[in-house]
Design an enzyme around this catalytic site. Sequence first.
Site, PDB file in Angstrom:
ATOM      1  N   LYS A   1       0.823  -1.216   0.000  1.00 28.76           N
ATOM      2  CA  LYS A   1       0.000   0.000   0.000  1.00 28.76           C
ATOM      3  C   LYS A   1       0.860   1.269   0.000  1.00 28.76           C
ATOM      4  O   LYS A   1       0.551   2.225  -0.700  1.00 28.76           O
ATOM      5  CB  LYS A   1      -0.924   0.012   1.239  1.00 28.76           C
ATOM      6  CG  LYS A   1      -1.937  -1.127   1.242  1.00 28.76           C
ATOM      7  CD  LYS A   1      -2.754  -1.155   2.516  1.00 28.76           C
ATOM      8  CE  LYS A   1      -1.960  -1.505   3.751  1.00 28.76           C
ATOM      9  NZ  LYS A   1      -1.434  -2.892   3.803  1.00 28.76           N
TER      10      LYS A   1
ATOM     11  N   GLY B   1       2.940  -0.691   8.786  1.00 31.88           N
ATOM     12  CA  GLY B   1       4.324  -0.448   8.374  1.00 31.88           C
ATOM     13  C   GLY B   1       4.317  -0.350   6.863  1.00 31.88           C
ATOM     14  O   GLY B   1       4.154  -1.354   6.176  1.00 31.88           O
ATOM     15  N   HIS B   2       4.415   0.864   6.353  1.00 33.07           N
ATOM     16  CA  HIS B   2       4.304   1.098   4.907  1.00 33.07           C
ATOM     17  C   HIS B   2       5.674   1.515   4.364  1.00 33.07           C
ATOM     18  O   HIS B   2       6.275   2.455   4.859  1.00 33.07           O
ATOM     19  CB  HIS B   2       3.256   2.181   4.628  1.00 33.07           C
ATOM     20  CG  HIS B   2       1.870   1.752   5.022  1.00 33.07           C
ATOM     21  ND1 HIS B   2       0.763   2.555   4.884  1.00 33.07           N
ATOM     22  CD2 HIS B   2       1.413   0.585   5.541  1.00 33.07           C
ATOM     23  CE1 HIS B   2      -0.309   1.901   5.311  1.00 33.07           C
ATOM     24  NE2 HIS B   2       0.054   0.708   5.718  1.00 33.07           N
TER      25      HIS B   2
ATOM     26  N   GLN C   1      -3.462  -2.030   7.187  1.00 35.44           N
ATOM     27  CA  GLN C   1      -3.823  -3.451   7.320  1.00 35.44           C
ATOM     28  C   GLN C   1      -4.485  -3.947   6.020  1.00 35.44           C
ATOM     29  O   GLN C   1      -4.219  -3.402   4.971  1.00 35.44           O
ATOM     30  CB  GLN C   1      -4.723  -3.695   8.531  1.00 35.44           C
ATOM     31  CG  GLN C   1      -4.028  -3.533   9.889  1.00 35.44           C
ATOM     32  CD  GLN C   1      -3.866  -2.087  10.335  1.00 35.44           C
ATOM     33  OE1 GLN C   1      -4.819  -1.332  10.366  1.00 35.44           O
ATOM     34  NE2 GLN C   1      -2.673  -1.691  10.692  1.00 35.44           N
TER      35      GLN C   1
HETATM   36  P1  GDP Z   1       2.213  -2.159   3.046  1.00 31.44           P
HETATM   37  O1  GDP Z   1       2.092  -2.371   4.516  1.00 31.44           O
HETATM   38  O2  GDP Z   1       1.004  -2.612   2.307  1.00 31.44           O
HETATM   39  O3  GDP Z   1       2.590  -0.743   2.696  1.00 31.44           O
HETATM   40  O4  GDP Z   1       3.400  -3.082   2.563  1.00 31.44           O
HETATM   41  P2  GDP Z   1       4.848  -3.289   3.287  1.00 31.44           P
HETATM   42  O5  GDP Z   1       5.669  -2.084   3.058  1.00 31.44           O
HETATM   43  O6  GDP Z   1       4.648  -3.737   4.693  1.00 31.44           O
HETATM   44  O7  GDP Z   1       5.368  -4.556   2.521  1.00 31.44           O
HETATM   45  C1  GDP Z   1       5.514  -4.559   1.144  1.00 31.44           C
HETATM   46  C2  GDP Z   1       6.993  -4.813   0.786  1.00 31.44           C
HETATM   47  O8  GDP Z   1       7.097  -5.144  -0.570  1.00 31.44           O
HETATM   48  C3  GDP Z   1       7.866  -3.587   0.991  1.00 31.44           C
HETATM   49  O9  GDP Z   1       9.152  -4.014   1.365  1.00 31.44           O
HETATM   50  C4  GDP Z   1       7.896  -2.964  -0.401  1.00 31.44           C
HETATM   51  O10 GDP Z   1       9.065  -2.195  -0.616  1.00 31.44           O
HETATM   52  C5  GDP Z   1       7.878  -4.181  -1.270  1.00 31.44           C
HETATM   53  N1  GDP Z   1       7.232  -4.020  -2.588  1.00 31.44           N
HETATM   54  C6  GDP Z   1       6.152  -3.264  -2.927  1.00 31.44           C
HETATM   55  N2  GDP Z   1       5.813  -3.496  -4.212  1.00 31.44           N
HETATM   56  C7  GDP Z   1       6.689  -4.398  -4.690  1.00 31.44           C
HETATM   57  C8  GDP Z   1       6.843  -5.064  -5.947  1.00 31.44           C
HETATM   58  O11 GDP Z   1       6.083  -4.860  -6.890  1.00 31.44           O
HETATM   59  N3  GDP Z   1       7.870  -5.965  -6.048  1.00 31.44           N
HETATM   60  C9  GDP Z   1       8.716  -6.227  -5.014  1.00 31.44           C
HETATM   61  N4  GDP Z   1       9.667  -7.123  -5.207  1.00 31.44           N
HETATM   62  N5  GDP Z   1       8.593  -5.632  -3.810  1.00 31.44           N
HETATM   63  C10 GDP Z   1       7.594  -4.735  -3.659  1.00 31.44           C
HETATM   64  P1  IMO Z   2       0.044  -2.794   7.170  1.00 31.76           P
HETATM   65  O1  IMO Z   2      -0.694  -1.477   7.144  1.00 31.76           O
HETATM   66  C1  IMO Z   2       0.093  -6.963   8.453  1.00 31.76           C
HETATM   67  C2  IMO Z   2      -1.802  -7.884  12.287  1.00 31.76           C
HETATM   68  C3  IMO Z   2      -0.907  -8.323  13.421  1.00 31.76           C
HETATM   69  C4  IMO Z   2      -1.857  -9.255  14.148  1.00 31.76           C
HETATM   70  C5  IMO Z   2      -3.209  -8.558  13.996  1.00 31.76           C
HETATM   71  C6  IMO Z   2      -3.618  -7.727  15.196  1.00 31.76           C
HETATM   72  O2  IMO Z   2       1.522  -2.649   7.206  1.00 31.76           O
HETATM   73  O3  IMO Z   2      -0.454  -3.704   6.102  1.00 31.76           O
HETATM   74  P2  IMO Z   2      -2.801  -5.375  16.127  1.00 31.76           P
HETATM   75  O4  IMO Z   2      -1.451  -4.916  16.606  1.00 31.76           O
HETATM   76  O5  IMO Z   2      -3.333  -4.565  14.996  1.00 31.76           O
HETATM   77  O6  IMO Z   2      -3.794  -5.496  17.241  1.00 31.76           O
HETATM   78  O7  IMO Z   2      -2.551  -6.873  15.586  1.00 31.76           O
HETATM   79  O8  IMO Z   2      -3.086  -7.719  12.865  1.00 31.76           O
HETATM   80  N1  IMO Z   2      -1.430  -6.582  11.663  1.00 31.76           N
HETATM   81  C7  IMO Z   2      -0.859  -6.465  10.460  1.00 31.76           C
HETATM   82  N2  IMO Z   2      -0.425  -7.411   9.595  1.00 31.76           N
HETATM   83  N3  IMO Z   2       0.169  -5.657   8.109  1.00 31.76           N
HETATM   84  C8  IMO Z   2      -0.275  -4.690   8.945  1.00 31.76           C
HETATM   85  O9  IMO Z   2      -0.338  -3.404   8.609  1.00 31.76           O
HETATM   86  C9  IMO Z   2      -0.788  -5.083  10.206  1.00 31.76           C
HETATM   87  N4  IMO Z   2      -1.296  -4.413  11.273  1.00 31.76           N
HETATM   88  C10 IMO Z   2      -1.692  -5.340  12.134  1.00 31.76           C
HETATM   89  O10 IMO Z   2       0.237  -8.996  12.947  1.00 31.76           O
HETATM   90  O11 IMO Z   2      -1.941 -10.488  13.468  1.00 31.76           O
HETATM   91 MG    MG Z   3       3.108  -3.276   6.089  1.00 29.14          MG
END
Ligand code: GDP
Ligand code: IMO
Ligand code: MG
Length: 429
Positions: A16, A40-41, A223
């Site tokens: 995201k 965690g984005h 999430q």
């Molecule tokens: P979010 O929580 O939905 O914002 O996603 P996260 O940042 O937690 O996890 C997504 C991970 O995948 C991050 O390390 C991004 O840098 C990485 N990512 C996003 N899009 C792509 C993609 O198209 N390919 C690859 N290989 N990594 C990606």
């Molecule tokens: P983003 O925005 C993945 C999960 C936790 C746990 C459950 C409840 O980066 O996609 P909480 O601390 O919210 O009460 O935990 O939700 N969880 C996530 N899993 N991505 C997240 O956020 C999450 N935020 C919470 O691991 O299973």
């Molecule tokens: Mg994340």
Amino acid sequence: MANVVVVGSQWGDEGKGKIVDWLSERADAVVRYQGGHNAGHTLVIDGVSYKLSLLPSGLVRGKFSVIGNGVVVDPHHFVAEVEKLAGQGISITPDVLRIAENAPLILSLHRELDALREDSNSGLKIGTTRRGIGPAYEDKVGRRAIRVIDLTEPDTLMAKIERLLSHHNALRRGMGAVEIDPNAIHNELMSVADKIVPFIDRVWELLDERRKKGQRILFEGAQGALLDNDHGTYPFVTSSNTVAGQAAPGSGLGPAAIDYVLGITKAYTTRVGEGPFPTEQDNEIGQFLGEKGREFGVVTGRKRRCGWFDAVIVRQTVRTSGIHGIALTKLDVLDGMDEIKVCVGYELDGKKIDYLPASMGAQSRVKPIYETLEGWKDTTAGARSWAELPAQAVKYVRHIEELIGAPVALLSTSPEREDTILVQDPFQD
Ligand code: GDP
Ligand code: IMO
Ligand code: MG
């Protein structure tokens, strides 16, 4: 003119942050509307990685951003995250960020309670982020939360804290934890108030005014829909509504403010924490996906569980979030696989079903029904046009569209901002 909601269509971590960053170039404001610093984005721009938890991802581009009332705000974490980003050259002032006056606060007692419950043997282990998200939302609906606006009224703050503690200290006595002195919470809040108060605003009003001027608002979900408190794999969920409809009450706009819903969808599936995961591959396939996709939690560093794409859950999210189109991410992680499986339905107690059942027991018993597709040997990593994709990859994408009942609007082929293929602009729909 269009306002776009970005939602995770699986269990979070779909990418995201990357997509919000990419889309925010076209937006006038970026709004977080639920969750907190459990998110965690990740954004990667010219090799530099930015990780945001509470702050909207639009800030990295200097876009005007808002933390809506639906978010739970840990004031100490807020200050730490602002400082962390300042260290990366991103200045966050009230010119670019506002916090809703009616957002509830996360306090140290919420974090402690989250951890106490997770560690207790009697309770159900959810595998939370231990950041106090659940306990803070409980106090919100329990009508005893301390809210951001309360920091501006020190005279009445003590009475609010005492009311909150009459609940928490009773709970803590029952759990064998030491009681909390109201002065400790008062000091905790007063030590940080000056750093939060300048950002406070009537968010519902400023967003409505911007909307009336024809500005484009991008809502950044946290999430994923399967972690939604109503529609997810309850009780293994988070404590907020994560589906797209929450963008309206979580920011103070009416439902008609939402014009387009973009579901961020990983080309396979991951999950962090406990709970059912029908297509999980606790084997060398899951290991391959986890290593190639670098599937480690941004917030907790935990290894993410990995598995095949589950069309049943995404199809359900398309309906519960009203998704118009998806951004398909991490297609490149599948490069080099001989064959790729996709779950197209479930078997439950000998019967075929095409939905995720609501009961916890049934969710743990469903067995995936797979179709097998041919993989591809060429790389999709870094592709910036449709023409660069191998034929089998195009076939995989088209098949996913068919199975979930929504088209691909964006395709992401690496963590880098620019490695993105635009198929249909959500703002121009
Ligand atoms: P979010 O929580 O939905 O914002 O996603 P996260 O940042 O937690 O996890 C997504 C991970 O995948 C991050 O390390 C991004 O840098 C990485 N990512 C996003 N899009 C792509 C993609 O198209 N390919 C690859 N290989 N990594 C990606
Ligand atoms: P983003 O925005 C993945 C999960 C936790 C746990 C459950 C409840 O980066 O996609 P909480 O601390 O919210 O009460 O935990 O939700 N969880 C996530 N899993 N991505 C997240 O956020 C999450 N935020 C919470 O691991 O299973
Ligand atoms: Mg994340």
